[in-house]
Design a protein around this motif. Structure first.
Motif, PDB file in Angstrom:
ATOM      1  N   MET A   1      -5.050   9.087  -3.718  1.00 10.86           N
ATOM      2  CA  MET A   1      -6.092   9.430  -4.881  1.00 10.86           C
ATOM      3  C   MET A   1      -5.420   9.966  -6.023  1.00 10.86           C
ATOM      4  O   MET A   1      -5.688   9.775  -6.973  1.00 10.86           O
ATOM      5  CB  MET A   1      -7.136  10.484  -4.183  1.00 10.86           C
ATOM      6  N   THR A   2      -4.295  11.051  -5.642  1.00 15.17           N
ATOM      7  CA  THR A   2      -3.652  11.705  -6.800  1.00 15.17           C
ATOM      8  C   THR A   2      -2.857  10.393  -7.624  1.00 15.17           C
ATOM      9  O   THR A   2      -2.814  10.674  -8.741  1.00 15.17           O
ATOM     10  CB  THR A   2      -2.462  12.856  -6.039  1.00 15.17           C
ATOM     11  N   TRP A   3      -2.447   9.566  -6.818  1.00 12.28           N
ATOM     12  CA  TRP A   3      -1.638   8.416  -7.497  1.00 12.28           C
ATOM     13  C   TRP A   3      -2.669   7.529  -8.190  1.00 12.28           C
ATOM     14  O   TRP A   3      -2.330   6.232  -8.343  1.00 12.28           O
ATOM     15  CB  TRP A   3      -0.713   7.850  -6.585  1.00 12.28           C
ATOM     16  N   GLY A   4      -3.987   7.672  -7.993  1.00 12.56           N
ATOM     17  CA  GLY A   4      -4.977   7.148  -8.768  1.00 12.56           C
ATOM     18  C   GLY A   4      -5.434   5.694  -7.890  1.00 12.56           C
ATOM     19  O   GLY A   4      -6.159   4.851  -8.574  1.00 12.56           O
TER      20      GLY A   4
ATOM     21  N   TYR B   1      -4.389  13.859   4.376  1.00 11.58           N
ATOM     22  CA  TYR B   1      -3.414  14.355   3.490  1.00 11.58           C
ATOM     23  C   TYR B   1      -3.137  13.177   2.513  1.00 11.58           C
ATOM     24  O   TYR B   1      -2.554  12.921   1.524  1.00 11.58           O
ATOM     25  CB  TYR B   1      -2.058  15.011   4.046  1.00 11.58           C
TER      26      TYR B   1
ATOM     27  N   GLN C   1       0.618   2.630  -9.373  1.00 13.90           N
ATOM     28  CA  GLN C   1       0.457   3.480 -10.542  1.00 13.90           C
ATOM     29  C   GLN C   1       1.622   3.258 -11.656  1.00 13.90           C
ATOM     30  O   GLN C   1       1.501   3.305 -12.992  1.00 13.90           O
ATOM     31  CB  GLN C   1       0.333   4.834 -10.122  1.00 13.90           C
TER      32      GLN C   1
ATOM     33  N   PRO D   1       8.962  10.356  -3.399  1.00 16.74           N
ATOM     34  CA  PRO D   1       7.976  10.920  -3.522  1.00 16.74           C
ATOM     35  C   PRO D   1       7.039  10.930  -2.484  1.00 16.74           C
ATOM     36  O   PRO D   1       6.534  12.108  -2.152  1.00 16.74           O
ATOM     37  CB  PRO D   1       7.540  10.649  -5.082  1.00 16.74           C
TER      38      PRO D   1
ATOM     39  N   MET E   1       1.442   4.665  -5.304  1.00 16.50           N
ATOM     40  CA  MET E   1       2.463   5.361  -6.318  1.00 16.50           C
ATOM     41  C   MET E   1       2.983   4.042  -7.014  1.00 16.50           C
ATOM     42  O   MET E   1       3.154   4.010  -8.433  1.00 16.50           O
ATOM     43  CB  MET E   1       3.591   6.043  -5.613  1.00 16.50           C
TER      44      MET E   1
ATOM     45  N   ARG F   1      -4.575  10.077   2.503  1.00 15.80           N
ATOM     46  CA  ARG F   1      -5.548   9.725   1.467  1.00 15.80           C
ATOM     47  C   ARG F   1      -5.368  10.488   0.144  1.00 15.80           C
ATOM     48  O   ARG F   1      -5.735   9.956  -0.894  1.00 15.80           O
ATOM     49  CB  ARG F   1      -6.884   9.821   2.418  1.00 15.80           C
ATOM     50  N   MET F   2      -5.308  11.845   0.156  1.00 15.63           N
ATOM     51  CA  MET F   2      -5.307  12.744  -0.999  1.00 15.63           C
ATOM     52  C   MET F   2      -4.053  12.255  -1.834  1.00 15.63           C
ATOM     53  O   MET F   2      -4.004  12.190  -3.070  1.00 15.63           O
ATOM     54  CB  MET F   2      -5.282  14.103  -0.689  1.00 15.63           C
ATOM     55  N   MET F   3      -2.900  11.775  -1.069  1.00 13.13           N
ATOM     56  CA  MET F   3      -1.873  11.504  -2.056  1.00 13.13           C
ATOM     57  C   MET F   3      -2.126   9.959  -2.628  1.00 13.13           C
ATOM     58  O   MET F   3      -2.054   9.827  -4.062  1.00 13.13           O
ATOM     59  CB  MET F   3      -0.697  11.073  -0.978  1.00 13.13           C
TER      60      MET F   3
END
Lengths: 453, 453
Positions: free
Chosen positions: B175-178, B169, B149, B107, B146, B171-173
């Motif tokens: 955040m997306t994974w919490g 980018y 999470q 991922p 990831m 960093r945004m990954m």
């Protein structure tokens, strides 16, 4: 250990694409020449596409052989794995099995190369030396760039200028694969020059970029134009997704109750569902659901009508679900779903009530996408999140009805170069788009006087 | 149709990691406490790592079982496909077969989750509630986000501020994974506050971020620190790459003559090569080659010495190839290879002449990487391009010598969020880095008085 993925050996890759035209339950309305009102013939298309692809576009043979040269390139990422989303299943706690095709494993990260590769191959085989195309966010442009590199074709991509500037990653992909990516409007074409004369700082639009790409291709007899969705031959090439999925599900003795995909021009959705549409036409009890954005509700709120495929009115009239060729969708992050029309094949199947369409709000799709990423690991493209929202909704319905369901969907691509959209969502910057009925009615007035299918 | 990929079924995934410590031909110099000069024991490490991982760090058992819970998560992307790079072979026109493990299918797109997942699992099993780590460009931070999470752990990532701002980018990954991604230096730690007091606009550094992450973990008894490379247990977890590759090559009756990987801290390289190092120790004739950057030539120009693992001198002394803990490598795009030291296991094997190291200039690596992308489709991480440059060099040597060779290497990750580096290369903005000998000698003076291994 519970099984998560089903692989196919390379020797099991499908050797033919499936052509739904052979099984259509009713005749489709043909594309019409806007000047004469008569059906367009192969010769009308010859300056734009090579004759071997035009033959595929109009073919009614059920199975079309995939050339060895195309299969050889497909093997770089195909057959793609079929996954079972066990972690999402647990999270949703609904009586569903969720399977998905992972099309994000291709080099550009989406399903687009499934048609880019054969298009490059057939153009090369026809003696073409250069392809010209347009791209918005860059998914299609990057896929075609890679495919042209594989078959030693020159590639020119007109990229909407605002995307060229704001979304540099896919432009850089195109350059890495050796393509010439040009911000549109450009001074390479009359269409571009005309716009620039009026507004030297024009941000461009997909409509302008299409006009530039077609003009550029038609002006050079060694060049042709290439399109990444909508057309019959594009959908044909994408059927490899559904054909593989069928083989993979057969291996584990599973048949889906529901097949889902996100739907912009129709190609990834058609790719997974057309082989199942065939089953449905032959009597199988199966739901086939297309997920579109509420901000561009082509199938759920647009009529089935003759319209131009592009904003600039350069294509033939196509019979399809449309919001009118001058409809401008809100700037949602799922750029690939911002299309006023819909593939004629998909539109026809919606009209025939073989396919059902559902619309999802952008915020709902990102909410589903973040849930997905946290459960399944993979971060989806914003377009793909529409399919995931549809899956989540379907699972909730199954739970409410107390009914067991097997869901299959197309995970059409990853979102690793679309992360700014997740950032906007997670920081609460995304907005709902309520599309007023008047806006749709206004857009539809542009096509009022066109012939009716 | 020639075979391109070899899959393993999920049921064939290795169930144990391989521990090279069981087969080392000579004893390794132990890590030393910098205060006492004595070997550090498990208790010294207890505030930093959970005891179950410390046990793995010092274990000399040859095979360590992979827990079911870890296998279950591995299956989201493992076993990864083994590829044959047939298109590159044709292009190079050398008497070589080139095989590679595609670790880009995970991922986050790299090999890092191979250790992030078990680290999160073992911490969770030990009762830890939160992990703290540092990240430069973000490969490691995103993988650990990831993994945390997946096991319901809180995750705090200190990201070097300049990367936090310039490379959003990953960093945004996270955040997306919490995860909670914090620009470093921060005011959450004494170490960070001290730097900010001196320079409120400090761009940060990996050394500072490590200090912050360790301080943050040690201050909270429910938290621990996590490291993405260098340590024995990290390399152990990565051996799943090489173990899978061995099974896959066996399936097609192939044994490699050369095994290659890029090498920064050592984890992806060790992952592919350690199972083959075992064969070599037991008499097999095989070359094992680590590719490093000329701008940070740890193994090719640094001595084997005791040094700190971090710039801030908070770790034990480790016996390794090093350029000195205050060596600051040039800002090459392959951020993951900018480490002054090298995993003690890899260093020991270089010292024993079981592993050979070669250095490659950044421009040479991007040139190889573009050649690769145009032949094989996939766009590689800048780090991975060092391995590709080594493969290209090896193929050329084989051609010169007229000798057939089978090459296996670790394609450690894709470069889809590193495309700015390709842009810089393609537009001629990359420079050669000639590293003056004086600069190395200056850096090495910082470790002159340390104990010798």
């Amino acid at each position: 250990m519970e099984q998560v993925k089903v692989f196919l050996d390379e020797s099991e890759i499908p050797r033919q694409w499936y052509n739904i035209l052979a099984d259509m339950p009713s005749p489709m309305s043909p594309p019409l020449h806007p000047g004469t009102g008569q059906p367009v013939g192969p010769d009308d298309l010859a300056p734009i596409f090579p004759m071997n692809l035009i033959e595929q576009e109009v073919s009614s043979e059920r199975w079309l052989d995939i050339p060895e040269e195309v299969l050889e390139k497909y093997l770089l990422w195909r057959p793609t794995p079929l996954y079972r989303a066990r972690n999402l299943e647990k999270l949703l706690d609904a009586p569903v099995q969720i399977y998905y095709k992972n099309e994000g494993v291709s080099p550009p990260g989406s399903h687009k190369p499934n048609t880019a590769v054969p298009q490059a191959y057939y153009n090369k085989a026809f003696g073409i030396e250069r392809l010209s195309t347009e791209t918005g966010a860059g998914q299609w442009g990057s896929a075609l760039s890679m495919a042209c590199q594989m078959f030693d074709l020159e590639c020119r991509v007109f990229m909407v200028r605002v995307s060229y500037e704001q979304k540099p990653y896919r432009r850089m992909m195109m350059m890495t694969w050796g393509a010439n990516c040009i911000p549109s409007p450009s001074d390479l074409t009359q269409a571009g020059k005309k716009i620039l004369a009026e507004d030297p700082n024009s941000p461009g639009s997909l409509g302008i970029a299409i006009s530039e790409a077609i003009e550029d291709a038609v002006a050079d007899e060694k060049a042709r134009y290439s399109l990444g969705s909508v057309l019959n031959h594009v959908l044909l090439h994408q059927t490899i997704v559904g054909l593989e999925a069928q083989k993979q599900l057969e291996k584990i003795g599973v048949y889906p109750d529901v097949v889902m995909g996100c739907c912009g021009g129709g190609s990834n959705f058609a790719g997974i569902c057309l082989p199942y549409v065939r089953d449905k036409i032959h009597g199988k009890d199966i739901s086939i659901v297309a997920a579109e954005p509420t901000s561009c509700p082509t199938m759920t709120r647009g009529p089935f009508a003759y319209d131009f495929g592009d904003t600039a009115m350069t294509t033939p009239f196509m019979a399809m679900h449309t919001l009118g060729h001058d409809f401008v969708p809100a700037p949602i992050h799922a750029g690939g779903l911002r299309y006023h029309g819909m593939a004629p094949i998909v539109s026809h199947l919606v009209k025939e009530e073989i396919i059902e369409a559902r619309a999802f709000d952008q915020i709902e799709t990102f909410s589903a996408g973040v849930q997905w990423a946290r459960a399944e690991g993979f971060i989806s493209a914003p377009e793909t999140n529409h399919a995931i929202a549809a899956v989540v909704q379907e699972a909730q319905r199954a739970k409410e009805e107390g009914k067991e369901k097997v869901i299959l969907f197309n995970w059409s691509g990853h979102g690793l170069v679309d992360l700014a959209a997740y950032d906007a969502f997670l920081s609460g910057k995304l907005t709902h788009y309520e599309l007023p009925e008047e806006e749709i009615q206004r857009a539809l007035r542009a096509i009022e006087k066109f012939p009716k299918p």
